[in-house]
Write an enzyme that holds these catalytic residues in place. Structure first.
Site, PDB file in Angstrom:
ATOM      1  N   THR A 140       0.832  -1.212   0.000  1.00 45.02           N
ATOM      2  CA  THR A 140       0.000   0.000   0.000  1.00 45.02           C
ATOM      3  C   THR A 140       0.862   1.255   0.000  1.00 45.02           C
ATOM      4  O   THR A 140       0.569   2.226  -0.718  1.00 45.02           O
ATOM      5  CB  THR A 140      -0.954   0.008   1.208  1.00 45.02           C
ATOM      6  OG1 THR A 140      -1.768  -1.158   1.156  1.00 45.02           O
ATOM      7  CG2 THR A 140      -1.847   1.242   1.203  1.00 45.02           C
ATOM      8  N   CYS A 141       1.923   1.233   0.783  1.00 41.86           N
ATOM      9  CA  CYS A 141       2.796   2.413   0.886  1.00 41.86           C
ATOM     10  C   CYS A 141       3.416   2.758  -0.466  1.00 41.86           C
ATOM     11  O   CYS A 141       3.495   3.924  -0.840  1.00 41.86           O
ATOM     12  CB  CYS A 141       3.887   2.164   1.924  1.00 41.86           C
ATOM     13  SG  CYS A 141       3.239   1.705   3.540  1.00 41.86           S
ATOM     14  N   GLN A 142       3.843   1.729  -1.194  1.00 39.84           N
ATOM     15  CA  GLN A 142       4.470   1.937  -2.492  1.00 39.84           C
ATOM     16  C   GLN A 142       3.445   2.162  -3.600  1.00 39.84           C
ATOM     17  O   GLN A 142       3.557   3.102  -4.362  1.00 39.84           O
ATOM     18  CB  GLN A 142       5.365   0.749  -2.851  1.00 39.84           C
ATOM     19  CG  GLN A 142       6.013   0.846  -4.217  1.00 39.84           C
ATOM     20  CD  GLN A 142       6.912   2.050  -4.358  1.00 39.84           C
ATOM     21  OE1 GLN A 142       7.653   2.409  -3.446  1.00 39.84           O
ATOM     22  NE2 GLN A 142       6.852   2.718  -5.498  1.00 39.84           N
TER      23      GLN A 142
END
Length: 172
Positions: A59-61
């Site tokens: 999700t962060c990337q």
């Protein structure tokens, strides 16, 4: 300390670990960590501080950092002077994450809250990692602070939420 709310002053003495960009995207070129005094930096201008649970995670990337990179020009047009990404990863990993995303200058800063001191102090750490949240600060005052509590969601902390807040408040 309780979670930050609009109208609060950004806390004093918030320091992250940071490796300034070298201008190279080579992941094997390592800089040296220095302290980044966020309290001092966020005292002037408009800043967006975004926290993610971990660099290079799905999700962060795939949603978070790429969204801010793609809409960096819109953020600038909305009056944002600086964008800071923090995670519980160390400064070397955060530096590599910036490089892996094509950032070789200070357009977006990748900072380490490695011991989650800041995130814990505002109640937004989660199981030893930074939570997923966004804080907009203008001249040292919080104008937006929201945390996503649903796994994989960037509804409150993603670039579109931040741009909506910036648009609703005029050019801050």
């Amino acid at each position: 300390m309780a979670p930050l709310q609009p109208g609060d002053s950004f806390p004093a003495n918030v320091v992250f670990s940071y490796i300034p960009p070298t201008g190279s995207l080579d992941l094997t070129v390592c800089g040296r960590p220095i302290e980044y005094n966020a309290s001092e930096a966020l005292a002037k201008g408009t800043s967006v501080l975004v926290a993610v649970p971990g660099a290079f995670t799905p999700t962060c990337q795939e949603k978070h950092v790429t969204g801010f990179i793609a809409k960096l020009d819109q953020l600038r047009q909305a009056g944002v002077d600086r964008v800071l990404f923090i995670a519980s990863n160390d400064a070397f990993v955060m530096s590599a994450w910036g490089k892996a995303n094509g950032i070789k200058d200070e357009s977006i800063l990748f900072l380490s809250d490695s011991d989650t001191a800041f995130s814990s102090s505002i109640g937004w750490a989660n199981a030893g990692r930074t939570g997923r949240y966004a804080i907009v600060v203008k001249d040292g005052k919080v104008v937006y602070a929201a945390v996503d509590t649903v796994r994989g969601s960037t509804e409150k902390s993603g670039v579109d939420a931040v741009l909506t807040v910036l648009g609703n408040q005029g050019k801050l």
